[in-house]
Design an enzyme around this catalytic site. Structure first.
Site, PDB file in Angstrom:
ATOM      1  N   ASP A   5       0.845  -1.196   0.000  1.00 34.63           N
ATOM      2  CA  ASP A   5       0.000   0.000   0.000  1.00 34.63           C
ATOM      3  C   ASP A   5       0.874   1.237   0.000  1.00 34.63           C
ATOM      4  O   ASP A   5       1.838   1.312   0.780  1.00 34.63           O
ATOM      5  CB  ASP A   5      -0.819   0.036   1.307  1.00 34.63           C
ATOM      6  CG  ASP A   5      -2.289  -0.205   1.084  1.00 34.63           C
ATOM      7  OD1 ASP A   5      -2.780   0.028  -0.027  1.00 34.63           O
ATOM      8  OD2 ASP A   5      -2.948  -0.625   2.051  1.00 34.63           O
ATOM      9  N   LYS A  52      -0.582  -0.722  -4.254  1.00 33.00           N
ATOM     10  CA  LYS A  52      -2.012  -0.397  -4.248  1.00 33.00           C
ATOM     11  C   LYS A  52      -2.168   1.067  -3.843  1.00 33.00           C
ATOM     12  O   LYS A  52      -1.473   1.531  -2.928  1.00 33.00           O
ATOM     13  CB  LYS A  52      -2.750  -1.306  -3.258  1.00 33.00           C
ATOM     14  CG  LYS A  52      -4.223  -0.941  -3.067  1.00 33.00           C
ATOM     15  CD  LYS A  52      -5.001  -2.041  -2.374  1.00 33.00           C
ATOM     16  CE  LYS A  52      -4.948  -2.030  -0.875  1.00 33.00           C
ATOM     17  NZ  LYS A  52      -5.402  -0.790  -0.212  1.00 33.00           N
ATOM     18  N   GLU A  84      -5.329   4.197  -3.183  1.00 28.59           N
ATOM     19  CA  GLU A  84      -6.761   4.465  -2.990  1.00 28.59           C
ATOM     20  C   GLU A  84      -7.142   5.617  -3.904  1.00 28.59           C
ATOM     21  O   GLU A  84      -6.647   6.738  -3.742  1.00 28.59           O
ATOM     22  CB  GLU A  84      -7.022   4.805  -1.513  1.00 28.59           C
ATOM     23  CG  GLU A  84      -6.688   3.641  -0.599  1.00 28.59           C
ATOM     24  CD  GLU A  84      -7.074   3.865   0.852  1.00 28.59           C
ATOM     25  OE1 GLU A  84      -7.729   4.885   1.163  1.00 28.59           O
ATOM     26  OE2 GLU A  84      -6.714   3.017   1.680  1.00 28.59           O
ATOM     27  N   GLU A 101     -13.920  -1.871  -1.528  1.00 21.68           N
ATOM     28  CA  GLU A 101     -14.154  -2.028  -0.084  1.00 21.68           C
ATOM     29  C   GLU A 101     -15.530  -1.475   0.277  1.00 21.68           C
ATOM     30  O   GLU A 101     -15.892  -0.369  -0.139  1.00 21.68           O
ATOM     31  CB  GLU A 101     -13.053  -1.296   0.709  1.00 21.68           C
ATOM     32  CG  GLU A 101     -13.248  -1.392   2.221  1.00 21.68           C
ATOM     33  CD  GLU A 101     -12.021  -1.015   3.031  1.00 21.68           C
ATOM     34  OE1 GLU A 101     -10.944  -0.761   2.439  1.00 21.68           O
ATOM     35  OE2 GLU A 101     -12.146  -0.970   4.272  1.00 21.68           O
TER      36      GLU A 101
HETATM   37  O1  KIV Z   1      -4.538  -1.621   4.285  1.00 19.92           O
HETATM   38  C1  KIV Z   1      -5.317  -2.573   4.155  1.00 19.92           C
HETATM   39  O2  KIV Z   1      -5.300  -3.536   4.935  1.00 19.92           O
HETATM   40  C2  KIV Z   1      -6.277  -2.535   3.069  1.00 19.92           C
HETATM   41  C3  KIV Z   1      -7.315  -3.603   3.039  1.00 19.92           C
HETATM   42  C4  KIV Z   1      -8.423  -3.196   3.935  1.00 19.92           C
HETATM   43  C5  KIV Z   1      -7.781  -3.861   1.669  1.00 19.92           C
HETATM   44  O3  KIV Z   1      -6.228  -1.666   2.261  1.00 19.92           O
END
Ligand code: KIV
Length: 301
Positions: A121, A151, A153, A219
């Site tokens: 992330d 990833k 957002e 989500e």
């Molecule tokens: O950071 C995380 O754990 C997430 C999940 C909720 C998909 O983004």
């Protein structure tokens, strides 16, 4: 005087390392993994799953042992989530965690996972300013964090950012629907894409997939909306609180295994009660130390 064998000279023989010393002995090397059927999960395997109507599993992991365990259990994708913020670093939300805090966790997971695709992330504030900032942060996660993909957002507003990252060689998973980093902008934890708002998510997913995102994660989205999003795009989808029509599912491991206490979201299924197991082990250990029962001769040199 004869030179003595250094091992004879040592006061005591070597014993197994008492603490962690890197990924524990699976004996599996990188080249073994490449040779094994079912070796490293790649992006095209996730795409294949969608084409074949199959499902895959993703779990968060933040360090070596859980990464090893989940990897050996066959979890296809490990997410070094910014949920480390409120599952590792003791924050209330995912907002405070930084790139420099997440990078070492990501490295540990990537070094420990022999088969899983490791996705990192990008934390809040590390990619929103410009496509250049997003590329630079993405590069750090692939180079220093050893991640295989990142990833972010996003909404359709970020299509050009995704395009720039993909062009730079950074595989991007697009997280839409409820995006925890925007908790304050969204007015708290709220299901997204209900009713007519479904069109907004379909539009976001299409724009992001067109820009090159290899996967769209949703989500807290109604199952019907998630199904419509999945049908609208050719890339695989992953759901968390988005029903069962997505290609993959993800859960935060500490929720899934019952490490965290407190009220769980409706979409969480707990598959174990690790908190009780650990708590009982710690209590028993403490009692045995206080009573002099531990260490016994069995655990004494
Ligand atoms: O950071 C995380 O754990 C997430 C999940 C909720 C998909 O983004």
């Amino acid at each position: 005087m004869a030179i003595r064998n250094s091992s004879e000279e040592r006061a005591s023989p070597e014993v197994p390392a008492p603490y962690g010393n890197g990924p524990s002995g699976t004996g599996v090397t990188a080249s073994d993994t490449a040779r094994r059927p079912g070796g490293r999960t790649r992006i095209h395997h996730l795409q294949q799953a969608k084409s074949n109507g199959e499902h895959f599993a993703m779990l968060t992991a933040y360090e070596q042992y859980t990464a090893e365990i989940f990897d050996e259990a066959g979890i296809e994708v490990l997410l070094v989530g910014d949920s480390a913020s409120n599952n590792v670093f003791g924050n209330e939300t995912s907002l405070p965690v930084t790139v420099d805090e997440l990078l070492p966790l990501c490295r540990a997971v990537a070094r420990s996972a022999k088969r899983a695709l490791v996705v990192a992330d990008l934390p809040f504030g590390s990619y929103e300013v410009s496509a250049e900032q997003a590329v630079a942060t993405g590069v750090r996660f692939l180079k220093e964090g050893l991640a295989h993909a990142v990833k972010i957002e996003v909404s359709s507003f970020y299509a050009e950012t995704v395009r720039a990252m993909v062009q730079a060689g950074i595989p991007v998973m697009a997280h839409i629907g409820f995006t925890p980093q925007s908790e304050h902008a969204l007015g708290g934890y709220r299901v997204q894409g209900r009713g007519e708002d479904a069109q907004r998510l379909i539009h976001d997913a299409e724009a992001l997939a067109d820009a090159g995102a290899f996967c769209v994660l949703m989500e807290m989205v109604p199952a019907k909306t998630a199904e419509a999003v999945d049908a609208a795009i050719s890339v695989p989808t992953i759901g968390i609180g988005a029903g069962n029509a997505t290609t993959g599912q993800v859960l935060v491991w500490s929720d899934m295994a019952g490490l965290r206490r407190g009220k769980m979201a409706k979409f969480v299924k707990q598959y174990a009660d690790i908190r009780t197991i650990l708590s009982e082990a710690a209590r028993t250990y403490g009692e045995e130390v206080r009573s002099g029962q531990f260490p016994s001769t069995e655990h004494t040199f």
